[in-house]
Design an enzyme around this catalytic site. Structure first.
Site, PDB file in Angstrom:
ATOM      1  CD  GLN A   1      -3.042   1.065   2.121  1.00 19.40           C
ATOM      2  OE1 GLN A   1      -3.145   0.134   2.902  1.00 19.40           O
ATOM      3  NE2 GLN A   1      -3.871   2.089   2.133  1.00 19.40           N
ATOM      4  CG  PHE A   2       1.300   3.883  -3.564  1.00 18.87           C
ATOM      5  CD1 PHE A   2       1.304   5.266  -3.676  1.00 18.87           C
ATOM      6  CD2 PHE A   2       0.273   3.165  -4.172  1.00 18.87           C
ATOM      7  CE1 PHE A   2       0.308   5.918  -4.381  1.00 18.87           C
ATOM      8  CE2 PHE A   2      -0.717   3.800  -4.881  1.00 18.87           C
ATOM      9  CZ  PHE A   2      -0.705   5.189  -4.984  1.00 18.87           C
ATOM     10  CB  THR A   3      -1.966   5.407  -0.013  1.00 19.31           C
ATOM     11  OG1 THR A   3      -2.494   4.256   0.631  1.00 19.31           O
ATOM     12  CG2 THR A   3      -2.378   5.418  -1.488  1.00 19.31           C
TER      13      THR A   3
END
Length: 150
Positions: free
Chosen positions: A78-80
């Site tokens: 989850q890059f966010t």
């Protein structure tokens, strides 16, 4: 490297309408890899997650880890999690590692977590549009950042 850990009764990942992976009681780990993360960050974070005592003992105290409880593991990229919200209202993802750096770290994190727990680690697919469903148990949600370990 950042992880958002949730103690779950169950969790699953669906991709293109098909269930890709699912676990029962255990831990859902959302993992963000940042530019400049190292193997030392990975090793520290995997060890911290593997030994995290967020499951109840017989007295109802969070004093057991995922191995002691026989829990399952699901890791989703989850890059966010690497977002910065310092300026304006649109998050900046400039700190998130690009695919060529992030994928090996994500794959190695899953492998190392499996080695440390002697468990199979379910996962999502890096970069895929995933629907992650979970039933948070507690709720218990823990945030860990490898750059804040000292």
């Amino acid at each position: 490297m950042r992880a958002l850990i949730q103690r779950v009764k169950r969790a699953s990942v669906t991709i293109s309408g098909e269930q890709f992976s699912a676990i029962g009681a255990g831990m859902l780990v959302l993992l963000g890899v940042e530019v400049g993360d190292t193997e030392a960050d990975l090793e520290w974070l995997a060890g911290k997650v593997a030994r995290l005592r967020i499951f109840d003992d017989e007295e109802g105290v969070m004093n057991r880890d995922v191995v002691e409880t026989g829990g399952e593991l699901l890791v989703v990229s989850q890059f966010t999690l690497c977002a910065s919200t310092r300026k304006g209202n649109r998050p900046s993802y400039i700190a998130a590692a690009r695919e060529d750096e992030a994928v090996p770290m994500y794959e190695n994190f899953k492998k190392r977590l499996g080695e440390l727990t002697n468990k199979s680690v379910a996962s999502g697919v890096f970069g895929a549009d995933m629907a992650v469903e979970l039933v948070n148990d507690g709720p218990v949600t823990i945030w860990i950042d490898s750059r804040n370990r000292y």
